[in-house]
Design an enzyme around this catalytic site. Sequence first.
Site, PDB file in Angstrom:
ATOM      1  N   GLY A   1       0.779  -1.245   0.000  1.00 30.09           N
ATOM      2  CA  GLY A   1       0.000   0.000   0.000  1.00 30.09           C
ATOM      3  C   GLY A   1       0.802   1.282   0.000  1.00 30.09           C
ATOM      4  O   GLY A   1       0.342   2.311  -0.498  1.00 30.09           O
TER       5      GLY A   1
ATOM      6  N   ASP B   1      -5.531   2.263  10.569  1.00 27.93           N
ATOM      7  CA  ASP B   1      -6.934   1.951  10.856  1.00 27.93           C
ATOM      8  C   ASP B   1      -7.030   1.646  12.351  1.00 27.93           C
ATOM      9  O   ASP B   1      -7.097   2.572  13.159  1.00 27.93           O
ATOM     10  CB  ASP B   1      -7.355   0.788   9.949  1.00 27.93           C
ATOM     11  CG  ASP B   1      -8.821   0.441  10.051  1.00 27.93           C
ATOM     12  OD1 ASP B   1      -9.614   1.320  10.415  1.00 27.93           O
ATOM     13  OD2 ASP B   1      -9.191  -0.713   9.777  1.00 27.93           O
ATOM     14  N   THR B   2      -6.985   0.388  12.746  1.00 24.43           N
ATOM     15  CA  THR B   2      -6.983   0.092  14.184  1.00 24.43           C
ATOM     16  C   THR B   2      -5.651   0.487  14.835  1.00 24.43           C
ATOM     17  O   THR B   2      -5.589   0.721  16.033  1.00 24.43           O
ATOM     18  CB  THR B   2      -7.193  -1.411  14.440  1.00 24.43           C
ATOM     19  OG1 THR B   2      -6.102  -2.132  13.851  1.00 24.43           O
ATOM     20  CG2 THR B   2      -8.499  -1.897  13.851  1.00 24.43           C
ATOM     21  N   GLY B   3      -4.598   0.499  14.034  1.00 27.53           N
ATOM     22  CA  GLY B   3      -3.272   0.804  14.555  1.00 27.53           C
ATOM     23  C   GLY B   3      -2.454  -0.430  14.899  1.00 27.53           C
ATOM     24  O   GLY B   3      -1.265  -0.331  15.192  1.00 27.53           O
TER      25      GLY B   3
ATOM     26  N   THR C   1      -1.240  -2.858  13.090  1.00 27.69           N
ATOM     27  CA  THR C   1      -0.104  -3.146  12.206  1.00 27.69           C
ATOM     28  C   THR C   1       1.115  -2.330  12.613  1.00 27.69           C
ATOM     29  O   THR C   1       2.199  -2.885  12.867  1.00 27.69           O
ATOM     30  CB  THR C   1      -0.467  -2.835  10.731  1.00 27.69           C
ATOM     31  OG1 THR C   1      -1.635  -3.573  10.377  1.00 27.69           O
ATOM     32  CG2 THR C   1       0.671  -3.173   9.789  1.00 27.69           C
TER      33      THR C   1
ATOM     34  N   LYS D   1      -7.362   6.973  10.015  1.00 22.11           N
ATOM     35  CA  LYS D   1      -8.764   6.899  10.443  1.00 22.11           C
ATOM     36  C   LYS D   1      -8.757   6.944  11.966  1.00 22.11           C
ATOM     37  O   LYS D   1      -8.870   5.915  12.637  1.00 22.11           O
ATOM     38  CB  LYS D   1      -9.394   5.576   9.986  1.00 22.11           C
ATOM     39  CG  LYS D   1      -9.643   5.450   8.509  1.00 22.11           C
ATOM     40  CD  LYS D   1     -10.397   4.141   8.254  1.00 22.11           C
ATOM     41  CE  LYS D   1     -10.358   3.737   6.823  1.00 22.11           C
ATOM     42  NZ  LYS D   1     -10.878   2.374   6.598  1.00 22.11           N
TER      43      LYS D   1
HETATM   44  P1  IMP Z   1      -4.541  -1.548  10.989  1.00 24.35           P
HETATM   45  O1  IMP Z   1      -3.588  -2.584  11.444  1.00 24.35           O
HETATM   46  O2  IMP Z   1      -5.955  -1.848  11.442  1.00 24.35           O
HETATM   47  O3  IMP Z   1      -4.132  -0.144  11.349  1.00 24.35           O
HETATM   48  O4  IMP Z   1      -4.644  -1.699   9.429  1.00 24.35           O
HETATM   49  C1  IMP Z   1      -3.860  -1.025   8.538  1.00 24.35           C
HETATM   50  C2  IMP Z   1      -3.866  -1.724   7.224  1.00 24.35           C
HETATM   51  O5  IMP Z   1      -5.183  -2.128   6.839  1.00 24.35           O
HETATM   52  C3  IMP Z   1      -3.391  -0.776   6.143  1.00 24.35           C
HETATM   53  O6  IMP Z   1      -1.998  -0.897   5.936  1.00 24.35           O
HETATM   54  C4  IMP Z   1      -4.177  -1.236   4.935  1.00 24.35           C
HETATM   55  O7  IMP Z   1      -3.488  -2.286   4.279  1.00 24.35           O
HETATM   56  C5  IMP Z   1      -5.457  -1.801   5.487  1.00 24.35           C
HETATM   57  N1  IMP Z   1      -6.566  -0.820   5.445  1.00 24.35           N
HETATM   58  C6  IMP Z   1      -7.197  -0.267   6.478  1.00 24.35           C
HETATM   59  N2  IMP Z   1      -8.173   0.575   6.075  1.00 24.35           N
HETATM   60  C7  IMP Z   1      -8.127   0.556   4.727  1.00 24.35           C
HETATM   61  C8  IMP Z   1      -8.891   1.237   3.701  1.00 24.35           C
HETATM   62  O8  IMP Z   1      -9.808   2.046   3.942  1.00 24.35           O
HETATM   63  N3  IMP Z   1      -8.532   0.959   2.414  1.00 24.35           N
HETATM   64  C9  IMP Z   1      -7.533   0.089   2.081  1.00 24.35           C
HETATM   65  N4  IMP Z   1      -6.800  -0.552   3.001  1.00 24.35           N
HETATM   66  C10 IMP Z   1      -7.100  -0.335   4.317  1.00 24.35           C
HETATM   67 MG    MG Z   2      -1.262  -2.102   4.186  1.00 23.55          MG
END
Ligand code: IMP
Ligand code: MG
Length: 189
Positions: free
Chosen positions: A51, A109-111, A113, A137
């Site tokens: 991404g 998103d959730t953080g 990762t 987000k």
């Molecule tokens: P987290 O671990 O929940 O913060 O997720 C982050 C990862 O989820 C990002 O690196 C994206 O690959 C994927 N992701 C989260 N939201 C979106 C979105 O709205 N569009 C595309 N990918 C997303």
């Molecule tokens: Mg990603």
Amino acid sequence: MNEPSTFPYPFIGEVLISAAEISTRVQEIGAQITRDYEQSERLLLLGLLRGSVMFITDLMRSVQRPLTMDFMSVSSYAGSESSGFIRIDSDHKTNINGWDVILIDDIIDTGFTIHTVRKLLLDRSPRSLRVCALLDKKERHRVHIPLDYIGFEIPDHFVVGYGLDIDEKGRNLPYIASVDLQKYRSNAK
Ligand code: IMP
Ligand code: MG
């Protein structure tokens, strides 16, 4: 904001951030990094595949410092929702011991990762570690992470474009658009 979609994706909702707006903001972040790392001779931009590819390649052209680039590939274990369990699919090649590392992702998103990768990288003794993401987000965060450079805060919509995908589609859009999930589901096979 009103770039007509000539891309054949039936699921594009609304253009939320235009290519011009992205470009301006990327240059601002690049200028900020240039100032913040004035003293650094070992700056590493470490992108999360896939991404962050468009973002990192644009951003690096706005950072007027010597730097190097590396990548990691990570995925969450199950489903589309981040589960908090992150799998390292491919690790970075650079020994980051003593380096000033900026971890770069497309969206927080959730953080989970960034939280997980950040902890892993800190164990590898970088001289410093900061986090940079194009999109955030904020209302979706489920874990606290220090964020140093953020392009745009966005509401809780699923978005595609400028590297971001839905099931690997939409990465080549030059802007950020919301996904019309109803259209997406009725077109998905
Ligand atoms: P987290 O671990 O929940 O913060 O997720 C982050 C990862 O989820 C990002 O690196 C994206 O690959 C994927 N992701 C989260 N939201 C979106 C979105 O709205 N569009 C595309 N990918 C997303
Ligand atoms: Mg990603």
